[in-house]
Motif scaffolding. Structure first.
Motif, PDB file in Angstrom:
ATOM      1  N   TYR A 133       0.748  -1.397   0.073  1.00  0.00           N
ATOM      2  CA  TYR A 133       0.056  -0.088  -0.238  1.00  0.00           C
ATOM      3  C   TYR A 133       0.340   1.323  -0.154  1.00  0.00           C
ATOM      4  CZ  TYR A 133      -3.337  -3.599   1.287  1.00  0.00           C
ATOM      5  OH  TYR A 133      -4.660  -4.119   1.158  1.00  0.00           O
ATOM      6  N   PHE A 134       2.265   1.014   0.468  1.00  0.00           N
ATOM      7  CA  PHE A 134       2.975   2.619   0.678  1.00  0.00           C
ATOM      8  C   PHE A 134       3.319   2.892  -1.035  1.00  0.00           C
ATOM      9  CE2 PHE A 134       7.395   3.898   0.187  1.00  0.00           C
ATOM     10  CZ  PHE A 134       7.265   5.050   1.248  1.00  0.00           C
ATOM     11  N   TRP A 135       4.001   1.655  -1.467  1.00  0.00           N
ATOM     12  CA  TRP A 135       4.133   2.111  -3.354  1.00  0.00           C
ATOM     13  C   TRP A 135       2.951   2.395  -3.799  1.00  0.00           C
ATOM     14  CZ3 TRP A 135       9.311   3.086  -3.366  1.00  0.00           C
ATOM     15  CH2 TRP A 135      10.131   2.357  -2.469  1.00  0.00           C
ATOM     16  N   PHE A 136       2.297   1.657  -3.750  1.00  0.00           N
ATOM     17  CA  PHE A 136       1.423   1.996  -4.402  1.00  0.00           C
ATOM     18  C   PHE A 136       0.575   3.489  -4.032  1.00  0.00           C
ATOM     19  CE2 PHE A 136      -3.819   2.192  -4.591  1.00  0.00           C
ATOM     20  CZ  PHE A 136      -4.139   2.181  -5.990  1.00  0.00           C
ATOM     21  N   ALA A 137       0.511   4.253  -3.146  1.00  0.00           N
ATOM     22  CA  ALA A 137       0.313   5.553  -2.794  1.00  0.00           C
ATOM     23  C   ALA A 137       1.789   6.176  -3.445  1.00  0.00           C
ATOM     24  CB  ALA A 137      -0.191   5.680  -0.990  1.00  0.00           C
ATOM     25  N   LEU A 138       2.576   5.962  -3.397  1.00  0.00           N
ATOM     26  CA  LEU A 138       3.875   7.122  -3.214  1.00  0.00           C
ATOM     27  C   LEU A 138       4.064   6.918  -5.129  1.00  0.00           C
ATOM     28  CD1 LEU A 138       6.290   8.272  -2.903  1.00  0.00           C
ATOM     29  CD2 LEU A 138       7.273   6.437  -3.532  1.00  0.00           C
ATOM     30  N   TYR A 139       3.163   5.477  -5.689  1.00  0.00           N
ATOM     31  CA  TYR A 139       3.286   5.664  -6.999  1.00  0.00           C
ATOM     32  C   TYR A 139       2.480   6.161  -7.860  1.00  0.00           C
ATOM     33  CZ  TYR A 139       7.655   2.662  -8.134  1.00  0.00           C
ATOM     34  OH  TYR A 139       8.833   2.763  -7.759  1.00  0.00           O
ATOM     35  N   THR A 140       1.517   6.697  -6.944  1.00  0.00           N
ATOM     36  CA  THR A 140      -0.150   6.925  -7.190  1.00  0.00           C
ATOM     37  C   THR A 140       0.351   8.694  -7.788  1.00  0.00           C
ATOM     38  OG1 THR A 140      -1.548   5.372  -6.548  1.00  0.00           O
ATOM     39  CG2 THR A 140      -2.942   7.541  -6.627  1.00  0.00           C
ATOM     40  N   ILE A 141       1.069   9.271  -6.452  1.00  0.00           N
ATOM     41  CA  ILE A 141       1.012  10.149  -6.278  1.00  0.00           C
ATOM     42  C   ILE A 141       1.726  11.262  -7.386  1.00  0.00           C
ATOM     43  CG2 ILE A 141       1.937  12.262  -5.189  1.00  0.00           C
ATOM     44  CD1 ILE A 141       1.315  10.479  -2.323  1.00  0.00           C
ATOM     45  N   TYR A 142       2.570  10.581  -7.252  1.00  0.00           N
ATOM     46  CA  TYR A 142       3.962  10.203  -8.917  1.00  0.00           C
ATOM     47  C   TYR A 142       2.526  10.915 -10.163  1.00  0.00           C
ATOM     48  CZ  TYR A 142       7.925   9.353  -6.199  1.00  0.00           C
ATOM     49  OH  TYR A 142       9.546   9.933  -5.044  1.00  0.00           O
ATOM     50  N   ALA A 143       2.635  10.106 -10.614  1.00  0.00           N
ATOM     51  CA  ALA A 143       1.826   9.589 -11.666  1.00  0.00           C
ATOM     52  C   ALA A 143       0.883  10.874 -11.691  1.00  0.00           C
ATOM     53  CB  ALA A 143       0.349   8.570 -11.901  1.00  0.00           C
ATOM     54  N   ILE A 144       0.072  11.405 -10.564  1.00  0.00           N
ATOM     55  CA  ILE A 144      -1.492  12.446 -10.347  1.00  0.00           C
ATOM     56  C   ILE A 144      -0.508  13.791 -10.485  1.00  0.00           C
ATOM     57  CG2 ILE A 144      -2.941  13.457  -9.237  1.00  0.00           C
ATOM     58  CD1 ILE A 144      -3.750  11.118  -7.890  1.00  0.00           C
ATOM     59  N   VAL A 145       0.877  13.696 -10.476  1.00  0.00           N
ATOM     60  CA  VAL A 145       1.324  14.845 -10.278  1.00  0.00           C
ATOM     61  C   VAL A 145       2.338  14.873 -11.569  1.00  0.00           C
ATOM     62  CG1 VAL A 145       3.574  16.185  -9.954  1.00  0.00           C
ATOM     63  CG2 VAL A 145       2.965  14.919  -8.455  1.00  0.00           C
ATOM     64  N   ILE A 146       2.427  14.272 -12.072  1.00  0.00           N
ATOM     65  CA  ILE A 146       2.983  14.251 -14.095  1.00  0.00           C
ATOM     66  C   ILE A 146       1.342  14.114 -14.643  1.00  0.00           C
ATOM     67  CG2 ILE A 146       4.091  12.781 -15.436  1.00  0.00           C
ATOM     68  CD1 ILE A 146       5.542  10.711 -13.315  1.00  0.00           C
ATOM     69  N   SER A 147       0.666  13.807 -14.750  1.00  0.00           N
ATOM     70  CA  SER A 147       0.030  14.081 -15.301  1.00  0.00           C
ATOM     71  C   SER A 147      -1.052  15.191 -15.326  1.00  0.00           C
ATOM     72  CB  SER A 147      -1.581  12.812 -15.134  1.00  0.00           C
ATOM     73  OG  SER A 147      -1.970  12.851 -13.985  1.00  0.00           O
ATOM     74  N   ILE A 148      -0.961  15.822 -14.124  1.00  0.00           N
ATOM     75  CA  ILE A 148      -1.049  17.212 -14.208  1.00  0.00           C
ATOM     76  C   ILE A 148      -1.006  18.255 -15.582  1.00  0.00           C
ATOM     77  CG2 ILE A 148      -1.280  19.192 -12.943  1.00  0.00           C
ATOM     78  CD1 ILE A 148      -2.265  17.907 -10.327  1.00  0.00           C
ATOM     79  N   PHE A 149       0.256  18.163 -15.846  1.00  0.00           N
ATOM     80  CA  PHE A 149       1.616  18.863 -16.427  1.00  0.00           C
ATOM     81  C   PHE A 149       1.333  18.469 -17.921  1.00  0.00           C
ATOM     82  CE2 PHE A 149       3.989  19.072 -12.283  1.00  0.00           C
ATOM     83  CZ  PHE A 149       4.676  20.956 -12.791  1.00  0.00           C
ATOM     84  N   LEU A 150       0.423  17.433 -17.776  1.00  0.00           N
ATOM     85  CA  LEU A 150       0.343  16.644 -19.315  1.00  0.00           C
ATOM     86  C   LEU A 150      -0.887  16.996 -19.852  1.00  0.00           C
ATOM     87  CD1 LEU A 150       2.153  13.017 -19.090  1.00  0.00           C
ATOM     88  CD2 LEU A 150       2.613  15.149 -20.665  1.00  0.00           C
ATOM     89  N   ILE A 151      -1.948  16.973 -18.811  1.00  0.00           N
ATOM     90  CA  ILE A 151      -3.074  17.448 -18.994  1.00  0.00           C
ATOM     91  C   ILE A 151      -2.770  19.172 -19.761  1.00  0.00           C
ATOM     92  CG2 ILE A 151      -5.329  17.734 -17.894  1.00  0.00           C
ATOM     93  CD1 ILE A 151      -4.897  15.069 -16.479  1.00  0.00           C
ATOM     94  N   ALA A 152      -2.335  19.661 -18.618  1.00  0.00           N
ATOM     95  CA  ALA A 152      -2.436  20.984 -18.571  1.00  0.00           C
ATOM     96  C   ALA A 152      -1.772  21.436 -20.129  1.00  0.00           C
ATOM     97  CB  ALA A 152      -1.645  22.073 -18.118  1.00  0.00           C
ATOM     98  N   PHE A 153      -0.370  20.765 -20.366  1.00  0.00           N
ATOM     99  CA  PHE A 153       0.005  20.970 -21.510  1.00  0.00           C
ATOM    100  C   PHE A 153      -0.892  20.128 -22.917  1.00  0.00           C
ATOM    101  CE2 PHE A 153       2.793  18.978 -25.184  1.00  0.00           C
ATOM    102  CZ  PHE A 153       3.272  19.955 -25.762  1.00  0.00           C
ATOM    103  N   SER A 154      -1.321  19.238 -22.732  1.00  0.00           N
ATOM    104  CA  SER A 154      -2.489  18.681 -24.208  1.00  0.00           C
ATOM    105  C   SER A 154      -3.501  20.032 -24.076  1.00  0.00           C
ATOM    106  CB  SER A 154      -3.211  17.381 -23.559  1.00  0.00           C
ATOM    107  OG  SER A 154      -1.782  16.424 -22.851  1.00  0.00           O
ATOM    108  N   SER A 155      -3.888  20.662 -22.603  1.00  0.00           N
ATOM    109  CA  SER A 155      -5.263  21.763 -22.911  1.00  0.00           C
ATOM    110  C   SER A 155      -4.843  22.502 -23.733  1.00  0.00           C
ATOM    111  CB  SER A 155      -5.447  21.609 -21.392  1.00  0.00           C
ATOM    112  OG  SER A 155      -6.077  20.387 -21.322  1.00  0.00           O
ATOM    113  N   PHE A 156      -3.738  23.220 -23.293  1.00  0.00           N
ATOM    114  CA  PHE A 156      -3.795  24.431 -23.732  1.00  0.00           C
ATOM    115  C   PHE A 156      -3.263  24.446 -25.475  1.00  0.00           C
ATOM    116  CE2 PHE A 156       0.029  26.680 -25.684  1.00  0.00           C
ATOM    117  CZ  PHE A 156      -0.139  28.168 -25.016  1.00  0.00           C
ATOM    118  N   TYR A 157      -2.401  23.198 -25.724  1.00  0.00           N
ATOM    119  CA  TYR A 157      -2.572  22.996 -27.148  1.00  0.00           C
ATOM    120  C   TYR A 157      -3.884  22.743 -27.756  1.00  0.00           C
ATOM    121  CZ  TYR A 157       2.850  23.601 -27.472  1.00  0.00           C
ATOM    122  OH  TYR A 157       3.651  23.804 -26.927  1.00  0.00           O
ATOM    123  N   GLY A 158      -4.371  21.670 -27.225  1.00  0.00           N
ATOM    124  CA  GLY A 158      -5.607  21.623 -27.780  1.00  0.00           C
ATOM    125  C   GLY A 158      -6.985  22.600 -28.181  1.00  0.00           C
TER     126      GLY A 158
END
Length: 362
Positions: free
Chosen positions: A74-99
């Protein structure tokens, strides 16, 4: 995995990915275009968000959830989930901007779409798709694991059942020649003495052989059949030993259609004569069978020769050990067997429940 199976597996994965893509596009189209009349810009904008959405779906469905959540890390699950969300926020903002830039660059599309959604709502839309897909994937994988565990458990139980069946078959085959050898010795002694009872002994043996060779192939036999052959064996021994043998026997008047495993009682009776009788002295055997509610009570007491070793009395050869093994296999926790030596007598006390849990094992 052969080539055909590999191609089929790849085709199923591609179809699965295509279905997720189509579902995500349809969701984005209606989610982003719900407040506007033209769904074209919403569809185009959803296409820009599709790569990051599919990346998130695959990361969670095929890596983070199976490797960490299912493994209870569970610790590693929570840690990697946070990493994925943080990275996805930047990718979503990037995709939205160009969209937004791409949509506004088209002359045929006005600015209506830009004012309907902000970045937070865009992220919520993406995470809804990821969450729903991940839940579905987790449920499917959990279902597959549960089915595999059930198959393994069934295979294990089936393997244990086959082993028990083989062991029981071996024990039955073992007791047949053992019992026959001792009974033939009885008839041989009668023939040597030129006893007129020898033909009747042979007839009794014929009935016993029919029971041993055919009835014991069944998983269960009526209690009255076992009692009938106990009586035959007692009669056989009484014919051989005459007045030197004193037998006290008591049997239930009705067996109430009770069923038991074959050859449970008969070897115990045979064993009492093998290890308890003496050619030069009188022998005594007391046999009693009673039925009390859901239990069958078997009691056997016989005199024994003091010259016999204690080891022989307690182990009593193949027959008694065979019975112990069969009882443990057929009636686990459903029987109570006591064997004791007291005041010149050897006693066997067996209590048996009439409805054992292993009646399916033959």
């Amino acid at each position: 995995m052969n080539k055909k199976s590999l191609l089929l597996h790849i085709s199923k994965k591609l179809l699965e990915q295509a279905s997720i893509c189509l579902g995500a596009l349809l969701f984005f189209t209606f989610y982003f275009g719900i407040t506007i009349s033209n769904l074209g810009p919403a569809f185009t904008f959803g296409a820009f968000l599709l790569p990051v959405t599919m990346g998130m779906v695959n990361v969670f469905s095929f890596y983070i959830i199976p490797k960490f959540l299912f493994q209870q890390k569970y610790f590693w699950f929570a840690l990697y989930t946070i990493y994925a969300i943080v990275i996805s926020i930047f990718l979503i903002a990037f995709s939205s901007f160009y969209g937004f830039i791409y949509i506004n660059s088209l002359d045929s599309i006005g600015t209506e779409f830009m004012l309907t959604k902000n970045l937070y709502l865009i992220m919520i839309g993406v995470y809804i798709v990821v969450l729903l897909t991940s839940f579905f994937s987790a449920y499917r994988e959990n279902h597959k694991v549960r089915l595999r565990n059930q198959e393994l458990q069934y295979a294990l139980l089936n393997g244990e059942l086959l082993l028990k069946q083989e062991e029981l078959s071996y024990l039955k085959m073992q007791i047949h020649p053992h019992f026959l050898f001792n009974t033939l010795n009885t008839i041989y002694g009668s023939a040597i003495a030129e006893s007129k009872e020898t033909p009747e002994l042979i007839l009794k043996l014929s009935n016993l052989l029919d029971y041993i060779l055919y009835q014991t192939q069944k998983s269960l036999v009526p209690l009255e059949d076992e009692i009938s052959h106990l009586k035959d064996y007692l009669a056989l021994e009484k014919l051989r030993h005459g007045d030197r043998l004193q037998v006290n026997s008591s049997f239930p008047e009705e067996s109430k259609n009770l069923m038991i495993a074959p050859m449970l009682f008969l070897p115990l009776l045979e064993n009492s004569f093998k290890h308890g009788k003496s050619q030069s002295t009188e022998a005594f055997v007391e046999l009693k069978i009673e039925i009390h509610e859901e239990r069958i009570l078997f009691f056997l007491r016989n005199s024994y020769d003091e010259t016999l070793s204690t080891k022989n009395l307690t182990s009593s050869g193949i027959g008694l050990q065979n019975i112990k093994k069969r009882l443990n296999l057929l009636y686990p926790n459903y029987h109570l067997l006591n064997i004791r030596k007291s005041d010149g007598y050897f006693e066997v006390d067996l209590q048996l429940k009439t409805t054992p849990p292993k009646t399916s094992v033959s």
